[in-house]
Write a protein that holds these residues in place. Structure first.
Motif, PDB file in Angstrom:
ATOM      1  N   LYS A 224      13.139  20.502  -3.144  1.00 11.45           N
ATOM      2  CA  LYS A 224      13.465  19.817  -4.392  1.00 11.45           C
ATOM      3  C   LYS A 224      13.135  18.327  -4.329  1.00 11.45           C
ATOM      4  CE  LYS A 224      17.172  22.983  -5.736  1.00 11.45           C
ATOM      5  NZ  LYS A 224      18.585  23.108  -6.120  1.00 11.45           N
ATOM      6  N   LEU A 225      13.173  17.723  -3.128  1.00  9.97           N
ATOM      7  CA  LEU A 225      12.967  16.293  -2.997  1.00  9.97           C
ATOM      8  C   LEU A 225      11.592  16.015  -2.407  1.00  9.97           C
ATOM      9  CD1 LEU A 225      16.443  15.082  -1.684  1.00  9.97           C
ATOM     10  CD2 LEU A 225      15.605  15.156  -4.029  1.00  9.97           C
ATOM     11  N   GLY A 226      10.846  15.129  -3.053  1.00  8.65           N
ATOM     12  CA  GLY A 226       9.583  14.654  -2.518  1.00  8.65           C
ATOM     13  C   GLY A 226       9.769  13.313  -1.839  1.00  8.65           C
ATOM     14  N   GLN A 227       8.714  12.815  -1.238  1.00  7.24           N
ATOM     15  CA  GLN A 227       8.801  11.560  -0.493  1.00  7.24           C
ATOM     16  C   GLN A 227       7.498  10.791  -0.637  1.00  7.24           C
ATOM     17  OE1 GLN A 227      10.711  11.571   3.384  1.00  7.24           O
ATOM     18  NE2 GLN A 227       9.055  10.328   4.220  1.00  7.24           N
ATOM     19  N   LYS A 228       7.628   9.468  -0.773  1.00  8.72           N
ATOM     20  CA  LYS A 228       6.484   8.567  -0.858  1.00  8.72           C
ATOM     21  C   LYS A 228       6.810   7.309  -0.067  1.00  8.72           C
ATOM     22  CE  LYS A 228       3.232   6.696  -4.274  1.00  8.72           C
ATOM     23  NZ  LYS A 228       2.947   6.571  -5.729  1.00  8.72           N
ATOM     24  N   THR A 229       5.847   6.820   0.703  1.00 13.73           N
ATOM     25  CA  THR A 229       6.083   5.690   1.596  1.00 13.73           C
ATOM     26  C   THR A 229       5.200   4.511   1.188  1.00 13.73           C
ATOM     27  OG1 THR A 229       6.609   7.194   3.411  1.00 13.73           O
ATOM     28  CG2 THR A 229       6.097   4.926   3.990  1.00 13.73           C
ATOM     29  N   PHE A 230       5.800   3.323   1.146  1.00 14.82           N
ATOM     30  CA  PHE A 230       5.096   2.083   0.859  1.00 14.82           C
ATOM     31  C   PHE A 230       5.166   1.180   2.089  1.00 14.82           C
ATOM     32  CE2 PHE A 230       6.447   3.781  -3.156  1.00 14.82           C
ATOM     33  CZ  PHE A 230       5.424   3.503  -4.039  1.00 14.82           C
ATOM     34  N   GLU A 231       4.087   0.445   2.348  1.00 15.08           N
ATOM     35  CA  GLU A 231       4.059  -0.504   3.459  1.00 15.08           C
ATOM     36  C   GLU A 231       3.543  -1.851   2.963  1.00 15.08           C
ATOM     37  OE1 GLU A 231       1.743   1.148   6.593  1.00 15.08           O
ATOM     38  OE2 GLU A 231       3.329   2.518   7.273  1.00 15.08           O
ATOM     39  N   GLN A 232       4.132  -2.925   3.506  1.00 15.83           N
ATOM     40  CA  GLN A 232       3.736  -4.286   3.129  1.00 15.83           C
ATOM     41  C   GLN A 232       3.780  -5.174   4.362  1.00 15.83           C
ATOM     42  OE1 GLN A 232       6.278  -6.282   0.293  1.00 15.83           O
ATOM     43  NE2 GLN A 232       4.631  -7.615  -0.420  1.00 15.83           N
ATOM     44  N   VAL A 233       2.762  -5.988   4.531  1.00 13.99           N
ATOM     45  CA  VAL A 233       2.674  -6.920   5.659  1.00 13.99           C
ATOM     46  C   VAL A 233       3.248  -8.271   5.228  1.00 13.99           C
ATOM     47  CG1 VAL A 233       1.136  -8.126   7.233  1.00 13.99           C
ATOM     48  CG2 VAL A 233       0.680  -5.737   6.625  1.00 13.99           C
ATOM     49  N   LEU A 234       4.214  -8.767   6.001  1.00 14.92           N
ATOM     50  CA  LEU A 234       4.850 -10.065   5.757  1.00 14.92           C
ATOM     51  C   LEU A 234       4.627 -10.950   6.980  1.00 14.92           C
ATOM     52  CD1 LEU A 234       8.267  -8.822   4.297  1.00 14.92           C
ATOM     53  CD2 LEU A 234       6.210  -9.449   3.028  1.00 14.92           C
ATOM     54  N   ILE A 235       4.272 -12.206   6.744  1.00 12.60           N
ATOM     55  CA  ILE A 235       4.060 -13.164   7.836  1.00 12.60           C
ATOM     56  C   ILE A 235       5.077 -14.288   7.676  1.00 12.60           C
ATOM     57  CG2 ILE A 235       2.453 -14.769   8.906  1.00 12.60           C
ATOM     58  CD1 ILE A 235       0.184 -13.037   8.021  1.00 12.60           C
ATOM     59  N   PRO A 236       6.020 -14.432   8.627  1.00 12.95           N
ATOM     60  CA  PRO A 236       6.991 -15.545   8.548  1.00 12.95           C
ATOM     61  C   PRO A 236       6.278 -16.883   8.702  1.00 12.95           C
ATOM     62  CG  PRO A 236       7.697 -13.850  10.105  1.00 12.95           C
ATOM     63  CD  PRO A 236       6.276 -13.560   9.781  1.00 12.95           C
TER      64      PRO A 236
ATOM     65  N   SER B 223       0.854  -1.183   0.000  1.00  8.85           N
ATOM     66  CA  SER B 223       0.000   0.000   0.000  1.00  8.85           C
ATOM     67  C   SER B 223       0.891   1.235   0.000  1.00  8.85           C
ATOM     68  CB  SER B 223      -0.923   0.015   1.216  1.00  8.85           C
ATOM     69  OG  SER B 223      -0.177   0.038   2.420  1.00  8.85           O
ATOM     70  N   ALA B 224       0.492   2.268  -0.761  1.00 10.88           N
ATOM     71  CA  ALA B 224       1.284   3.487  -0.894  1.00 10.88           C
ATOM     72  C   ALA B 224       0.645   4.604  -0.092  1.00 10.88           C
ATOM     73  CB  ALA B 224       1.393   3.898  -2.358  1.00 10.88           C
TER      74      ALA B 224
END
Length: 513
Positions: A297-309, A286-287
């Motif tokens: 000058k610099l922008g930022q974007k964050t991504f998240e991902q759920v991982l299950i071992p 998800s973004a």
């Protein structure tokens, strides 16, 4: 609509006039400034100017281009902004235009000028010449000074003393003519007269300022060397990955966070994330876009991902890679995160299934042993029909023939990849897969004319097709432009349109010189 006011009061104007002694700054030339309504243009064109600056003449498709919009106001008492600057173009995506302008007062040609400045970025959506204009609705308030009346001076006596103070003792207080001559002499001697300029009528007018930027040439991204995973990221980016915990437990979720920073259009940046494997069960990424001031000058974007071992042990999260196009070097490259190792508590992974025969594999062997005939019984005599080599060859000849035809067909497709691309083009058009269709179309067009004209694939561009083929190039150029619009504009294409374009492309390839 949100209104903002910029007021230049009489006190600030008087304070600014003190700067007039400084060296004058050359007045910037406005770009195609117009004022609406037309009836007011003759009155207010010298009081309000608008300019649009792109700072360059060429850019790449999908590249974030910084822009500056500045409005200048002369000899006004107040300015009210009736809205934000509106960019006019059908071939750009606008992002991060500042809502509140930066205000300043400058001395231009010895006069105070109020300046309002907006900054932001634009992203071109198609290749070719880009025309861009801007409009700004404003309301200005000012007084128009009335012209000073001209008083004729009487003929001066050459023998009269020019110093009025030396002749003051000779003035007859009962002689009006003598007093008038004294005041006229004082007005000639002093730097300023006693008369102040009269103020004219007050004005409060609504205007729409307009400005055009110089034409900007948008270059198409090269096809040669474009990675299959490229999704439109143009610029310079940096990727950093972190995990919610450096330790975890089997079947307990962990959150992987990937931060992307760069000077490009972050709306075009997408990450696939970590794929599911024997170590992790992965959910889609998800973004989350973050608001960044346009001045930065610099922008930022964050991504998240759920991982299950899925099991315990020291598990490694693989690196995440992003394919980008560098607008400075003009080549494709990639940036990636560093792999992350996490200690997971829980039972270790079971041994590989291939190392130990399963019960289902052992059961047929046991049943075969039980069904085998006793060793004391003689084996059945071999059939002479099976033992005959000619019989075997006759029975296998149809199968061998089919295998030979299939091998030749496959070999022919490998020898002529254009036929494979034609089949992929028709198949994707029939299925309605726009991304696969335009990927096959671009590769087919580039490969076909690269072979026919004997040039490198990187030289096959829409401009080159138009120059060589004229009107016959339109379906081919449309394939390029629609592909770019899908990648940068996220436009949808119907299945009927894909089928019609497929027929046009194949017809153009067949008859093109």
């Amino acid at each position: 609509m949100r209104h903002s006011k910029i007021l230049l009061s009489a006190a600030s104007l008087a304070a600014t006039l003190a700067l007039a002694a400084a060296p004058a700054v050359a007045a910037p030339a406005p770009l195609s400034v117009q004022v609406s309504p037309p009836s007011a243009a003759r009155v207010h064109h010298a009081r309000a100017f608008l300019r649009l600056d792109l700072g360059r003449k060429k850019a790449w498709l999908g590249q974030a281009i910084p822009i500056t919009i500045s409005a200048q106001f002369r000899a006004v008492e107040g300015v009210t902004l009736e809205g934000l600057p509106q960019l006019k173009s059908e071939r750009i995506f606008t992002s991060d235009i500042a809502r509140d302008p930066r205000q300043s007062t400058q001395i231009v040609d010895g006069e105070p000028v109020l300046v309002a400045t907006w900054t932001g970025t634009i992203t071109p959506s198609t290749a070719g010449p880009l025309t861009l204009s801007v409009e700004l609705p404003v309301r200005i308030r000012y007084h128009e000074a009335a012209p000073r009346s001209v008083v004729r001076e009487p003929q001066q006596d050459p023998n009269q003393d020019e110093d009025p103070f030396q002749g003051m003792m000779n003035v007859d207080p009962f002689d009006p003519t003598s007093i008038q001559r004294m005041f006229q002499s004082m007005q000639r001697s002093l730097p300023m007269g006693f008369d102040e300029p009269l103020q004219g009528a007050a004005h409060d007018d609504a205007l729409t300022l307009k400005a055009n930027a110089h034409p900007l040439e948008i270059q198409a991204l090269p096809v040669l060397g474009q990675p299959p995973t490229f999704n439109g990221a143009v610029g310079h980016f940096d990727l950093r990955a972190s995990l919610s915990n450096d330790q975890g437990s089997a079947n307990d979720p962990l959150t992987l966070t990937v931060t992307v920073k760069g000077d490009g259009d972050l709306d075009r940046v997408e990450l696939a994330g970590v794929a599911s494997s024997a170590d992790f069960k992965a959910y889609p990424m998800s973004a989350k876009s973050e608001a960044v001031a346009p001045a930065k000058k610099l922008g930022q974007k964050t991504f998240e991902q759920v991982l299950i071992p899925t099991h315990g042990g020291a598990l490694t999260i693989p690196a995440i890679e992003l394919a980008v196009f560098d607008p400075i070097s003009g080549h494709y490259t990639s940036v990636s995160t560093a792999p992350i190792t996490v200690l997971v508590a829980g039972p270790a992974a079971p041994p590989a299934a291939a190392s130990v025969p399963s019960a289902s594999m052992q059961a047929p062997r046991a049943r075969a042993a039980e069904d085998a005939p006793p060793s004391s019984l003689p084996a059945p005599p071999p059939s002479s029909l099976v033992d005959n080599p000619r019989t075997i060859a006759l029975r296998l000849s149809p199968l061998l023939g089919l295998l030979l035809v299939a091998a030749l067909a496959r070999f022919g497709l490998r020898r002529d990849p254009e036929k494979a691309l034609h089949r992929a083009l028709r198949r994707s058009a029939k299925q309605g897969s726009a991304s696969a269709f335009f990927e096959a179309a671009r590769r087919l067009i580039v490969m076909h004319f690269s072979r026919r004209w004997g040039v490198a694939e990187g030289e096959i561009t829409p401009d080159a097709l138009r120059a060589q083929l004229g009107n016959q190039a339109e379906p081919l150029v449309q394939a390029f432009s629609t592909s770019d619009a899908l990648r940068f504009g996220r436009r949808s294409v119907e299945r009927v349109e894909l089928r019609a374009l497929c027929s046009s492309i194949e017809e153009s390839l067949k008859h093109a010189a």
